[in-house]
Design an enzyme around this catalytic site. Structure first.
Site, PDB file in Angstrom:
ATOM      1  N   ASP A  22      -7.410   3.064 -25.644  1.00 38.02           N
ATOM      2  CA  ASP A  22      -7.914   2.709 -24.317  1.00 38.02           C
ATOM      3  C   ASP A  22      -7.869   3.913 -23.387  1.00 38.02           C
ATOM      4  O   ASP A  22      -7.011   4.791 -23.518  1.00 38.02           O
ATOM      5  CB  ASP A  22      -7.046   1.603 -23.677  1.00 38.02           C
TER       6      ASP A  22
ATOM      7  N   ARG B 286      -1.609  -7.827 -21.779  1.00 43.31           N
ATOM      8  CA  ARG B 286      -2.404  -7.452 -22.951  1.00 43.31           C
ATOM      9  C   ARG B 286      -1.682  -6.450 -23.846  1.00 43.31           C
ATOM     10  O   ARG B 286      -2.060  -6.259 -25.003  1.00 43.31           O
ATOM     11  CB  ARG B 286      -3.767  -6.905 -22.516  1.00 43.31           C
TER      12      ARG B 286
ATOM     13  N   GLU C 171       1.283  -7.586   7.955  1.00 42.65           N
ATOM     14  CA  GLU C 171       1.569  -6.146   8.013  1.00 42.65           C
ATOM     15  C   GLU C 171       2.605  -5.725   6.972  1.00 42.65           C
ATOM     16  O   GLU C 171       3.057  -4.582   6.955  1.00 42.65           O
ATOM     17  CB  GLU C 171       2.066  -5.755   9.409  1.00 42.65           C
TER      18      GLU C 171
ATOM     19  N   PRO D  67       0.809  -1.227   0.000  1.00 44.16           N
ATOM     20  CA  PRO D  67       0.000   0.000   0.000  1.00 44.16           C
ATOM     21  C   PRO D  67       0.840   1.273   0.000  1.00 44.16           C
ATOM     22  O   PRO D  67       0.336   2.345  -0.325  1.00 44.16           O
ATOM     23  CB  PRO D  67      -0.814  -0.113   1.295  1.00 44.16           C
TER      24      PRO D  67
END
Length: 238
Positions: A165, A150, A112, A85
């Site tokens: 895109d 992709r 954690e 994160p």
């Protein structure tokens, strides 16, 4: 491309056997392996986590199993992506850059997070897929693999299919329509039926600009705008 994933839950990655990524694997355009780093633990109970020095809530992934799992790979100089994160936000530019690499290694976090020495010694990139916390890094890794694979040349068949895109141009993508032209009174915009390619391209550009302005105005700060674009955006603000 070769992709190795170090994870506590290799079975989760069966999802990548389907759709575009699955086809790329079948055709040999990408080779993947999923290594359970618990198998490399020298702890008699095969533990891979321990309490943090200095105290605090939760457990940390210990260095030994992950270092040994990583060094078991046939890897000369791979791009090593650690899911956390606290990493940089993943975006289309990263996917485009990674699609040019020969070897990617993903380290899936849990608990954690990782002992800092894993960050310092193994990772080349620390990446997050958003401002939220997942149970583990597996889902984030699958998202990043899908977005990257992709873009490998020839995986999509038509290389131009991803060029418009959302985010590839810096703008959100314009709306698309297909047959029938009239579905229960809901009609396709007339310009798309005109056959006038210049008008269609101008309409699509305006739609991308408006959609981005309405939904993600922050993206406009990084897009090179023409005078025509600026005039159109000003008309929206007015």
């Amino acid at each position: 491309m070769k992709i190795d994933v170090l994870t506590l839950f290799p079975e989760m990655f069966h999802a990548l056997d389907h759709s575009i990524v699955g086809r790329a694997k079948t055709l040999g355009q990408v080779e993947m392996s999923f290594l359970n780093f618990r198998d490399f633990s020298t702890n008699k109970h095969h533990k891979v986590d321990d309490y943090p020095y200095g105290g605090g809530a939760g457990m940390l992934l210990t260095p030994q199993p992950i270092f040994d799992a990583f060094h078991s790979l046939e890897a000369k100089s791979p791009r090593v992506i650690l899911t956390t994160p606290t990493g940089k936000p993943f975006n289309q530019r990263m996917a485009e850059e990674w699609a040019k690499e020969e070897h990617l290694v993903f380290l899936c976090g849990h608990y954690e997070g990782f002992d800092q020495r894993i960050h310092d010694e193994l990772a080349t990139d620390e990446v997050s897929i958003g401002d939220f916390v997942l149970t583990g890094g597996e889902l984030a890794t699958m998202v990043m693999i899908d977005a990257t694979v992709r873009l490998i040349p020839d995986v999509l068949g038509d290389q131009a299919s991803h060029e418009d895109d959302s985010f590839s141009t810096g703008l959100l993508e314009y709306p698309h329509y297909t047959r029938p032209a009239d579905f229960r009174g809901l009609t396709v915009p007339e310009v798309l039926l005109s056959g006038n390619h210049a008008r269609i391209e101008a309409w699509r550009r305006e739609q991308s600009l408006e959609r981005t302005y309405r939904r993600r105005p922050d993206l406009l700060e990084h897009v090179e705008l023409t005078d025509v674009d600026k005039k159109f955006l000003q008309s929206l603000r007015d």
